[in-house]
Design a protein around this motif. Structure first.
Motif, PDB file in Angstrom:
ATOM      1  N   ALA A   1     -58.054  -5.402   7.493  1.00  0.00           N
ATOM      2  CA  ALA A   1     -56.968  -4.419   7.550  1.00  0.00           C
ATOM      3  C   ALA A   1     -56.573  -3.534   6.301  1.00  0.00           C
ATOM      4  CB  ALA A   1     -55.921  -4.942   8.142  1.00  0.00           C
ATOM      5  N   ALA A   2     -56.497  -4.476   5.195  1.00  0.00           N
ATOM      6  CA  ALA A   2     -56.170  -4.306   4.093  1.00  0.00           C
ATOM      7  C   ALA A   2     -57.052  -3.037   3.362  1.00  0.00           C
ATOM      8  CB  ALA A   2     -55.902  -5.250   2.938  1.00  0.00           C
ATOM      9  N   LEU A   3     -58.592  -3.534   3.762  1.00  0.00           N
ATOM     10  CA  LEU A   3     -59.726  -2.399   3.191  1.00  0.00           C
ATOM     11  C   LEU A   3     -59.679  -1.197   3.968  1.00  0.00           C
ATOM     12  CD1 LEU A   3     -62.275  -2.221   1.766  1.00  0.00           C
ATOM     13  CD2 LEU A   3     -63.709  -3.175   3.698  1.00  0.00           C
ATOM     14  N   ARG A   4     -59.149  -1.215   5.288  1.00  0.00           N
ATOM     15  CA  ARG A   4     -59.362   0.176   6.163  1.00  0.00           C
ATOM     16  C   ARG A   4     -58.149   0.862   5.820  1.00  0.00           C
ATOM     17  NH1 ARG A   4     -62.182   0.105  10.842  1.00  0.00           N
ATOM     18  NH2 ARG A   4     -60.638   1.311  11.821  1.00  0.00           N
TER      19      ARG A   4
ATOM     20  N   LEU B   1     -54.034  -8.136   0.132  1.00  0.00           N
ATOM     21  CA  LEU B   1     -53.325  -7.723   1.383  1.00  0.00           C
ATOM     22  C   LEU B   1     -51.692  -7.446   0.693  1.00  0.00           C
ATOM     23  CD1 LEU B   1     -52.355  -7.501   4.403  1.00  0.00           C
ATOM     24  CD2 LEU B   1     -51.928  -9.575   4.217  1.00  0.00           C
ATOM     25  N   VAL B   2     -51.368  -8.211  -0.152  1.00  0.00           N
ATOM     26  CA  VAL B   2     -49.977  -8.044  -0.733  1.00  0.00           C
ATOM     27  C   VAL B   2     -50.034  -6.855  -1.616  1.00  0.00           C
ATOM     28  CG1 VAL B   2     -48.284  -8.619  -2.384  1.00  0.00           C
ATOM     29  CG2 VAL B   2     -49.490 -10.271  -0.877  1.00  0.00           C
ATOM     30  N   GLU B   3     -51.084  -6.399  -2.408  1.00  0.00           N
ATOM     31  CA  GLU B   3     -51.266  -5.282  -3.133  1.00  0.00           C
ATOM     32  C   GLU B   3     -51.150  -4.068  -2.348  1.00  0.00           C
ATOM     33  OE1 GLU B   3     -54.784  -3.144  -5.665  1.00  0.00           O
ATOM     34  OE2 GLU B   3     -54.670  -5.188  -5.842  1.00  0.00           O
ATOM     35  N   GLN B   4     -51.945  -4.041  -1.148  1.00  0.00           N
ATOM     36  CA  GLN B   4     -51.996  -2.842  -0.503  1.00  0.00           C
ATOM     37  C   GLN B   4     -50.594  -2.561   0.158  1.00  0.00           C
ATOM     38  OE1 GLN B   4     -54.832  -0.631   0.112  1.00  0.00           O
ATOM     39  NE2 GLN B   4     -52.981   0.676   0.813  1.00  0.00           N
ATOM     40  N   THR B   5     -50.012  -3.769   0.573  1.00  0.00           N
ATOM     41  CA  THR B   5     -48.505  -3.478   1.126  1.00  0.00           C
ATOM     42  C   THR B   5     -47.739  -2.817   0.172  1.00  0.00           C
ATOM     43  OG1 THR B   5     -48.745  -5.285   2.390  1.00  0.00           O
ATOM     44  CG2 THR B   5     -46.624  -4.470   2.075  1.00  0.00           C
ATOM     45  N   LEU B   6     -47.889  -3.193  -1.198  1.00  0.00           N
ATOM     46  CA  LEU B   6     -47.003  -2.571  -2.370  1.00  0.00           C
ATOM     47  C   LEU B   6     -47.437  -1.231  -2.572  1.00  0.00           C
ATOM     48  CD1 LEU B   6     -46.877  -5.106  -5.088  1.00  0.00           C
ATOM     49  CD2 LEU B   6     -44.905  -4.422  -3.749  1.00  0.00           C
ATOM     50  N   ARG B   7     -48.511  -0.797  -2.597  1.00  0.00           N
ATOM     51  CA  ARG B   7     -49.166   0.547  -2.666  1.00  0.00           C
ATOM     52  C   ARG B   7     -48.769   1.435  -1.365  1.00  0.00           C
ATOM     53  NH1 ARG B   7     -53.529   1.480  -5.908  1.00  0.00           N
ATOM     54  NH2 ARG B   7     -54.616  -0.282  -6.896  1.00  0.00           N
ATOM     55  N   ASN B   8     -48.690   0.847  -0.382  1.00  0.00           N
ATOM     56  CA  ASN B   8     -48.069   1.353   0.831  1.00  0.00           C
ATOM     57  C   ASN B   8     -46.303   1.782   0.841  1.00  0.00           C
ATOM     58  OD1 ASN B   8     -50.587   1.895   2.035  1.00  0.00           O
ATOM     59  ND2 ASN B   8     -50.422  -0.083   3.190  1.00  0.00           N
ATOM     60  N   HIS B   9     -45.794   1.190  -0.260  1.00  0.00           N
ATOM     61  CA  HIS B   9     -44.377   1.206  -0.132  1.00  0.00           C
ATOM     62  C   HIS B   9     -44.065   1.714  -1.730  1.00  0.00           C
ATOM     63  CE1 HIS B   9     -45.006  -1.065   3.629  1.00  0.00           C
ATOM     64  NE2 HIS B   9     -43.702  -0.374   3.755  1.00  0.00           N
ATOM     65  N   PRO B  10     -44.332   2.847  -1.913  1.00  0.00           N
ATOM     66  CA  PRO B  10     -44.100   3.194  -3.575  1.00  0.00           C
ATOM     67  C   PRO B  10     -42.618   2.944  -4.276  1.00  0.00           C
ATOM     68  CG  PRO B  10     -44.505   5.205  -1.920  1.00  0.00           C
ATOM     69  CD  PRO B  10     -44.721   3.969  -1.286  1.00  0.00           C
ATOM     70  N   SER B  11     -41.677   2.947  -3.302  1.00  0.00           N
ATOM     71  CA  SER B  11     -40.139   2.959  -3.534  1.00  0.00           C
ATOM     72  C   SER B  11     -40.058   1.427  -4.023  1.00  0.00           C
ATOM     73  CB  SER B  11     -39.344   3.495  -2.587  1.00  0.00           C
ATOM     74  OG  SER B  11     -39.302   2.781  -1.469  1.00  0.00           O
ATOM     75  N   GLY B  12     -40.839   0.459  -3.529  1.00  0.00           N
ATOM     76  CA  GLY B  12     -40.570  -0.885  -3.906  1.00  0.00           C
ATOM     77  C   GLY B  12     -40.163  -1.774  -2.536  1.00  0.00           C
TER      78      GLY B  12
ATOM     79  N   ALA C   1     -43.914  -7.074   6.320  1.00  0.00           N
ATOM     80  CA  ALA C   1     -45.001  -5.891   6.538  1.00  0.00           C
ATOM     81  C   ALA C   1     -46.315  -6.491   6.535  1.00  0.00           C
ATOM     82  CB  ALA C   1     -44.768  -4.875   5.324  1.00  0.00           C
ATOM     83  N   GLY C   2     -46.609  -7.350   5.887  1.00  0.00           N
ATOM     84  CA  GLY C   2     -47.960  -7.930   5.578  1.00  0.00           C
ATOM     85  C   GLY C   2     -48.101  -9.446   6.746  1.00  0.00           C
ATOM     86  N   SER C   3     -47.277  -9.606   7.629  1.00  0.00           N
ATOM     87  CA  SER C   3     -47.286 -10.775   8.558  1.00  0.00           C
ATOM     88  C   SER C   3     -47.451 -11.966   7.528  1.00  0.00           C
ATOM     89  CB  SER C   3     -48.473 -10.581   9.464  1.00  0.00           C
ATOM     90  OG  SER C   3     -48.190  -9.438  10.062  1.00  0.00           O
TER      91      SER C   3
ATOM     92  N   VAL D   1     -42.143 -16.973   1.404  1.00  0.00           N
ATOM     93  CA  VAL D   1     -42.561 -17.994   0.082  1.00  0.00           C
ATOM     94  C   VAL D   1     -44.138 -17.621  -0.394  1.00  0.00           C
ATOM     95  CG1 VAL D   1     -43.244 -20.222  -0.729  1.00  0.00           C
ATOM     96  CG2 VAL D   1     -41.047 -19.932   0.928  1.00  0.00           C
ATOM     97  N   SER D   2     -44.739 -17.502   0.655  1.00  0.00           N
ATOM     98  CA  SER D   2     -46.300 -16.789   0.241  1.00  0.00           C
ATOM     99  C   SER D   2     -46.119 -15.527  -0.438  1.00  0.00           C
ATOM    100  CB  SER D   2     -47.308 -16.888   1.648  1.00  0.00           C
ATOM    101  OG  SER D   2     -48.567 -16.512   0.885  1.00  0.00           O
ATOM    102  N   ALA D   3     -45.477 -14.605   0.168  1.00  0.00           N
ATOM    103  CA  ALA D   3     -45.415 -13.139  -0.278  1.00  0.00           C
ATOM    104  C   ALA D   3     -44.678 -13.127  -1.726  1.00  0.00           C
ATOM    105  CB  ALA D   3     -44.643 -12.273   0.594  1.00  0.00           C
ATOM    106  N   ARG D   4     -43.816 -14.171  -2.042  1.00  0.00           N
ATOM    107  CA  ARG D   4     -43.053 -14.051  -3.117  1.00  0.00           C
ATOM    108  C   ARG D   4     -44.043 -14.479  -4.204  1.00  0.00           C
ATOM    109  NH1 ARG D   4     -37.818 -14.945  -4.843  1.00  0.00           N
ATOM    110  NH2 ARG D   4     -37.530 -14.886  -7.119  1.00  0.00           N
TER     111      ARG D   4
END
Length: 235
Positions: A125-128, A167-178, A187-189, A193-196
């Motif tokens: 999903a992140a690659l696509r 996945l976390v990187e792509q999620t950040l890229r998809n939300h440029p405002s932060g 957003a990344g399911s 704790v893991s996302a942090r």
């Protein structure tokens, strides 16, 4: 929604893999096949985005199935290309090499647990998403897509997985405002704790910027914005 065709000669294994797929947000099972011939027919009918493909099939091996899918794409210019993820007990290095040459995204060796397949699907999903969002690729993007990075450019601490980092990187890229850790997790399911942990890793390596948002009470909320490889955060 990523439509998945599950191909395995074992009916129970195919059912299990289908159940795994259904638990991942953004993925749905479009069909199940138990032979190479059935896989090719279903691929033509349902036009999946991703095929989970076993090597050992009763009529033809999975490598031949993938090659035929690629040939069909060449014969039909309007046919959307399908991605392939091998899920098999075949451990021979030549088979792995053949799968790579045929255009497989990855190769998952049985037996494995549900989390391993879920991680691979999130990676897909992140690659696509990365490819869909690119008009022109930078070397950094190409390195991420092909999984090749210069030594030391992306060394992860123990306990962090490359695919989840992607996945976390792509999620950040998809939300440029932060995003906050909670928003990133949703957003990344992922768990919060893991996302942090991944967000803090990106912040420590200066690939993400951290700002504080103050509310009425309690601690300020930490928000993360993607900066990029080797970016110090200054202009």
């Amino acid at each position: 929604m990523t439509r998945v065709l599950v191909v395995d000669d074992d009916f129970m294994v195919a059912k299990l893999h289908s159940r795994y797929v259904a638990t991942v947000p953004g993925f749905t099972v479009a069909g199940v096949a138990h032979s190479g011939t059935e896989a090719l027919r279903l691929a033509a009918d349902v036009r999946p985005d991703l095929v989970l493909l076993d090597v050992y099939l009763p009529d033809m091996d999975g490598i031949a199935v993938l090659r035929e899918l690629r040939a069909a794409e060449e014969r039909e210019p309007g046919r959307a290309p399908v991605d392939a993820l091998f899920i098999t007990a075949a451990r021979d290095a030549e088979v792995v090499r053949a799968a790579l040459r045929a255009g497989a995204l990855h190769y998952l060796i049985k037996p494995f647990n549900q989390a391993a397949l879920q991680e691979q699907l999130r990676h897909v999903a992140a690659l696509r998403a990365r490819l869909d969002g690119l008009a022109e690729a930078r070397q950094e993007d190409v390195d991420q897509i092909f999984g090749t990075r210069p030594p030391g450019s992306r060394e992860l601490p123990k306990g962090l997985a490359p695919h989840t980092a992607d996945l976390v990187e792509q999620t950040l890229r998809n939300h440029p405002s932060g995003l906050s850790a909670s928003e990133c997790a949703e957003a990344g399911s992922l768990s919060r704790v893991s996302a942090r942990r991944y967000l803090e890793f990106f912040a420590s390596t200066r690939r993400a910027e951290v700002t504080l948002r103050y509310g009425g009470t309690g601690r300020p909320e930490r928000r993360y914005r993607w900066l990029g490889e080797g970016n110090s955060g200054t202009t």
